[in-house]
Design a protein around this motif. Structure first.
Motif, PDB file in Angstrom:
ATOM      1  N   ILE A  39       0.498  -1.633   0.307  1.00  0.00           N
ATOM      2  CA  ILE A  39      -0.050  -0.101  -0.034  1.00  0.00           C
ATOM      3  C   ILE A  39       0.780   1.216   0.694  1.00  0.00           C
ATOM      4  O   ILE A  39       0.473   2.388  -0.345  1.00  0.00           O
ATOM      5  CB  ILE A  39      -1.498   0.123   1.397  1.00  0.00           C
ATOM      6  CG1 ILE A  39      -2.266  -1.371   1.286  1.00  0.00           C
ATOM      7  CG2 ILE A  39      -1.454   1.753   1.321  1.00  0.00           C
ATOM      8  CD1 ILE A  39      -3.138  -1.285   2.582  1.00  0.00           C
ATOM      9  N   ILE A  40       1.853   0.852   0.693  1.00  0.00           N
ATOM     10  CA  ILE A  40       2.681   2.069   0.851  1.00  0.00           C
ATOM     11  C   ILE A  40       3.880   2.572  -0.623  1.00  0.00           C
ATOM     12  O   ILE A  40       3.813   3.804  -1.167  1.00  0.00           O
ATOM     13  CB  ILE A  40       4.006   2.139   2.170  1.00  0.00           C
ATOM     14  CG1 ILE A  40       3.509   1.903   3.274  1.00  0.00           C
ATOM     15  CG2 ILE A  40       5.415   3.571   1.690  1.00  0.00           C
ATOM     16  CD1 ILE A  40       4.300   1.530   4.644  1.00  0.00           C
ATOM     17  N   MET A 134      -7.090  -1.356   5.276  1.00  0.00           N
ATOM     18  CA  MET A 134      -5.740  -0.626   5.464  1.00  0.00           C
ATOM     19  C   MET A 134      -5.604   1.195   5.015  1.00  0.00           C
ATOM     20  O   MET A 134      -5.117   1.403   5.328  1.00  0.00           O
ATOM     21  CB  MET A 134      -5.017  -1.208   5.427  1.00  0.00           C
ATOM     22  CG  MET A 134      -4.838  -2.782   6.093  1.00  0.00           C
ATOM     23  SD  MET A 134      -4.430  -1.946   7.599  1.00  0.00           S
ATOM     24  CE  MET A 134      -6.294  -2.545   8.409  1.00  0.00           C
ATOM     25  N   TYR A 135      -6.061   1.171   3.392  1.00  0.00           N
ATOM     26  CA  TYR A 135      -5.871   2.641   3.292  1.00  0.00           C
ATOM     27  C   TYR A 135      -7.049   3.631   3.604  1.00  0.00           C
ATOM     28  O   TYR A 135      -6.644   4.225   3.141  1.00  0.00           O
ATOM     29  CB  TYR A 135      -6.265   1.869   1.239  1.00  0.00           C
ATOM     30  CG  TYR A 135      -5.982   3.754   0.244  1.00  0.00           C
ATOM     31  CD1 TYR A 135      -4.022   3.572   0.266  1.00  0.00           C
ATOM     32  CD2 TYR A 135      -6.857   4.911   0.420  1.00  0.00           C
ATOM     33  CE1 TYR A 135      -4.327   4.867  -0.390  1.00  0.00           C
ATOM     34  CE2 TYR A 135      -6.955   5.417  -0.474  1.00  0.00           C
ATOM     35  CZ  TYR A 135      -5.707   5.864  -0.928  1.00  0.00           C
ATOM     36  OH  TYR A 135      -5.686   6.647  -1.110  1.00  0.00           O
ATOM     37  N   ILE A 141      -6.746   9.052   9.592  1.00  0.00           N
ATOM     38  CA  ILE A 141      -5.774   9.459   9.696  1.00  0.00           C
ATOM     39  C   ILE A 141      -4.536  10.543   9.065  1.00  0.00           C
ATOM     40  O   ILE A 141      -4.803  11.856  10.079  1.00  0.00           O
ATOM     41  CB  ILE A 141      -4.190   8.404  10.478  1.00  0.00           C
ATOM     42  CG1 ILE A 141      -5.058   7.173  11.106  1.00  0.00           C
ATOM     43  CG2 ILE A 141      -3.357   8.935  10.655  1.00  0.00           C
ATOM     44  CD1 ILE A 141      -3.977   5.909  11.445  1.00  0.00           C
ATOM     45  N   CYS A 142      -4.667  10.785   7.625  1.00  0.00           N
ATOM     46  CA  CYS A 142      -3.706  11.742   7.605  1.00  0.00           C
ATOM     47  C   CYS A 142      -4.908  12.876   7.530  1.00  0.00           C
ATOM     48  O   CYS A 142      -4.875  14.256   7.548  1.00  0.00           O
ATOM     49  CB  CYS A 142      -3.499  11.318   6.140  1.00  0.00           C
ATOM     50  SG  CYS A 142      -2.313  10.194   6.133  1.00  0.00           S
ATOM     51  N   ILE A 143      -6.025  12.549   6.596  1.00  0.00           N
ATOM     52  CA  ILE A 143      -6.954  13.212   6.444  1.00  0.00           C
ATOM     53  C   ILE A 143      -7.676  14.136   7.232  1.00  0.00           C
ATOM     54  O   ILE A 143      -7.141  15.632   7.799  1.00  0.00           O
ATOM     55  CB  ILE A 143      -8.460  12.822   5.198  1.00  0.00           C
ATOM     56  CG1 ILE A 143      -7.835  12.060   4.283  1.00  0.00           C
ATOM     57  CG2 ILE A 143      -9.384  14.016   5.384  1.00  0.00           C
ATOM     58  CD1 ILE A 143      -7.059  13.503   3.012  1.00  0.00           C
ATOM     59  N   TYR A 144      -7.590  13.619   8.584  1.00  0.00           N
ATOM     60  CA  TYR A 144      -8.340  14.771   9.506  1.00  0.00           C
ATOM     61  C   TYR A 144      -7.070  14.718  10.376  1.00  0.00           C
ATOM     62  O   TYR A 144      -7.149  15.431  11.252  1.00  0.00           O
ATOM     63  CB  TYR A 144      -9.273  13.372  10.945  1.00  0.00           C
ATOM     64  CG  TYR A 144     -10.737  12.937   9.733  1.00  0.00           C
ATOM     65  CD1 TYR A 144     -11.427  14.133   9.443  1.00  0.00           C
ATOM     66  CD2 TYR A 144     -10.874  11.650   9.457  1.00  0.00           C
ATOM     67  CE1 TYR A 144     -12.167  14.196   9.032  1.00  0.00           C
ATOM     68  CE2 TYR A 144     -12.082  11.449   8.740  1.00  0.00           C
ATOM     69  CZ  TYR A 144     -12.806  12.803   8.397  1.00  0.00           C
ATOM     70  OH  TYR A 144     -13.632  12.388   7.568  1.00  0.00           O
ATOM     71  N   ALA A 145      -6.191  14.065  10.980  1.00  0.00           N
ATOM     72  CA  ALA A 145      -5.102  14.742  11.439  1.00  0.00           C
ATOM     73  C   ALA A 145      -4.744  16.236  11.061  1.00  0.00           C
ATOM     74  O   ALA A 145      -4.421  16.910  11.341  1.00  0.00           O
ATOM     75  CB  ALA A 145      -3.166  14.267  11.444  1.00  0.00           C
ATOM     76  N   PHE A 274       1.600  12.155   2.744  1.00  0.00           N
ATOM     77  CA  PHE A 274       0.865  10.690   2.720  1.00  0.00           C
ATOM     78  C   PHE A 274       0.313   9.982   1.581  1.00  0.00           C
ATOM     79  O   PHE A 274       0.672   9.806   0.376  1.00  0.00           O
ATOM     80  CB  PHE A 274       1.177  10.131   4.307  1.00  0.00           C
ATOM     81  CG  PHE A 274       1.539   8.464   4.648  1.00  0.00           C
ATOM     82  CD1 PHE A 274       1.568   7.154   2.888  1.00  0.00           C
ATOM     83  CD2 PHE A 274       0.276   7.601   5.366  1.00  0.00           C
ATOM     84  CE1 PHE A 274       1.267   6.256   3.170  1.00  0.00           C
ATOM     85  CE2 PHE A 274       0.674   6.065   5.621  1.00  0.00           C
ATOM     86  CZ  PHE A 274       1.017   5.709   4.460  1.00  0.00           C
ATOM     87  N   ILE A 275      -0.955  10.493   2.326  1.00  0.00           N
ATOM     88  CA  ILE A 275      -2.313   9.311   1.628  1.00  0.00           C
ATOM     89  C   ILE A 275      -2.685  10.971   1.284  1.00  0.00           C
ATOM     90  O   ILE A 275      -2.424  11.918   1.845  1.00  0.00           O
ATOM     91  CB  ILE A 275      -2.966   8.850   2.874  1.00  0.00           C
ATOM     92  CG1 ILE A 275      -2.695   7.601   2.724  1.00  0.00           C
ATOM     93  CG2 ILE A 275      -3.914   8.761   2.221  1.00  0.00           C
ATOM     94  CD1 ILE A 275      -2.534   6.449   2.029  1.00  0.00           C
TER      95      ILE A 275
END
Length: 383
Positions: A39-40, A134-135, A141-145, A274-275
């Motif tokens: 995925i990474i 997992m994606y 995490i990335c969007i809401y952080a 990241f995402i």
């Protein structure tokens, strides 16, 4: 309505779409550790080598103000992303909002508190590390952080654990964006006043949506400015009455018009991510998303409703850019059609936009075929 090409050019996706089949193959073969690594690799082919340890079981990937730590064990997979220090914050309202966020919009990850630090957290048995799930964990995490750090800092006095990895726009770029946004707002207010006097609230809704999406496309703000813009867009797309949505949109335009200039400047930057917060687009999903608007605009043009057709086409083109990273071969023809339509009489504007829409929906334009791409531009613009 006016349109201006983004001064920062197109925003292609770094995602390697062909690699997703490899990720699914790893899962089918129960190679669960390779699912995470894959995925990474799928998101960005360079990330795995840049951010992982020697045996690729631990990764620390920066995303804005957060550092996303991934740990691939023999039995468990864990994600931890510390993003804010609350030691000096107004904790009661802050923690109340954290509890609300854990209920919604978060579905998979959770915000946890440890020694006055807020962190996004997720873990599961390795055999449950299904690729799509997992994606979505990583995306949540990335969007809401990235969404809540600036809000919690300005509203509740939280602090960053680490300074965000960002690239600030130049003073000239920021000034250009500020002035262009003010132009867009004044133009929108004039259109809204005109259509309100004719009791056409549907066109007012079109103007508001197109204007906010133009602001995002041209200026690319981040931080609290982007958060508030996205929240207003979500309300405009919601189920409230059209008059309520129009009134909310009008108030937001006034808010942007009088927005604090220093706060605006602090939200003008690019993040190391990241995402990506926007989705990847393909010709297939562009056509799928355009299908309803294609039918609507055709009916409007056939009936002589060139205002309706122009708004329908501008709306769907800008919506594509608002929610997606669009590769250049698909973005450039649409952007050029929007430029040709900018400031033109309604019948001319709808003709330029319709020509672009029609070839996207019915032409033989294919990604990666240079000859057909050249023919696509010649069909659209006579070149």
């Amino acid at each position: 309505m006016s349109f201006d090409r983004s001064p920062r050019g197109n925003r292609p996706s770094s995602v390697d779409p062909q690699y997703w089949d490899t990720v699914l193959d790893h899962h089918e073969k129960k190679q669960y550790k390779d699912v995470i690594r894959g995925i990474i690799r799928y998101v960005n082919p360079e990330l795995a080598n840049k951010t992982g340890n020697a045996d690729k079981t631990k990764f620390s990937i920066p995303h804005g103000s957060a550092m996303v730590h991934l740990e691939i064990g023999d039995e468990m997979f864990k994600v931890n992303a510390p993003f804010l220090d609350t030691s000096a914050a107004n904790k009661i309202p802050l923690f109340r909002q954290v509890a609300q966020i854990n209920f919604s919009p978060l579905n998979l990850a959770r915000i946890v508190i440890d020694n006055d630090q807020l962190a996004f957290s997720y873990q599961c048995p390795l055999e449950l590390a299904e690729p799509y799930k997992m994606y979505e964990v990583f995306r949540e995490i990335c969007i809401y952080a990235d969404s809540y750090d600036d809000e919690f800092i300005r509203k509740f006095g939280a602090k960053w654990i680490q300074e965000p990895v960002v690239e600030k726009y130049s003073a000239a770029e920021i000034d250009k964006s500020w002035n262009k946004i003010q132009e867009y707002i004044k133009e929108a207010q004039a259109y809204i006043e005109y259509f309100e006097n004719k009791r056409n609230f549907g066109f007012c809704w079109d103007v508001l949506n197109i204007t906010l999406m133009k602001i995002e496309y041209f200026a690319e703000p981040q931080g609290l400015y982007r958060n508030e813009l996205e929240k207003t867009m979500a309300f405009l797309q919601g189920n409230a009455s059209v008059t309520d949505r129009v009134n909310r949109g009008k108030e937001f335009l006034k808010k942007l018009q009088s927005y604090n200039r220093e706060e605006f400047e602090s939200d003008m930057y690019k993040i190391q991510s990241f995402i990506p917060y926007k989705y990847r687009s393909t010709l297939e999903n562009i056509r799928s998303n355009f299908e309803e608007s294609y039918s609507t605009a055709k009916k409007e043009r056939d009936s002589g409703d060139h205002i309706g057709a122009t708004f329908s086409l501008q709306y769907i083109f800008m919506k594509l850019f608002f929610y997606n990273n669009v590769n250049t071969e698909y973005a450039d023809p649409l952007v050029h059609a929007l430029e040709l339509a900018s400031g033109k009489p309604w019948h001319e504007a709808s003709a330029h936009l319709w020509k672009a829409m029609e070839i996207v929906m019915t032409g033989n334009f294919q990604n990666g075929n240079a000859g057909k791409k050249k023919g696509f531009f010649r069909f659209l613009f006579g070149k």
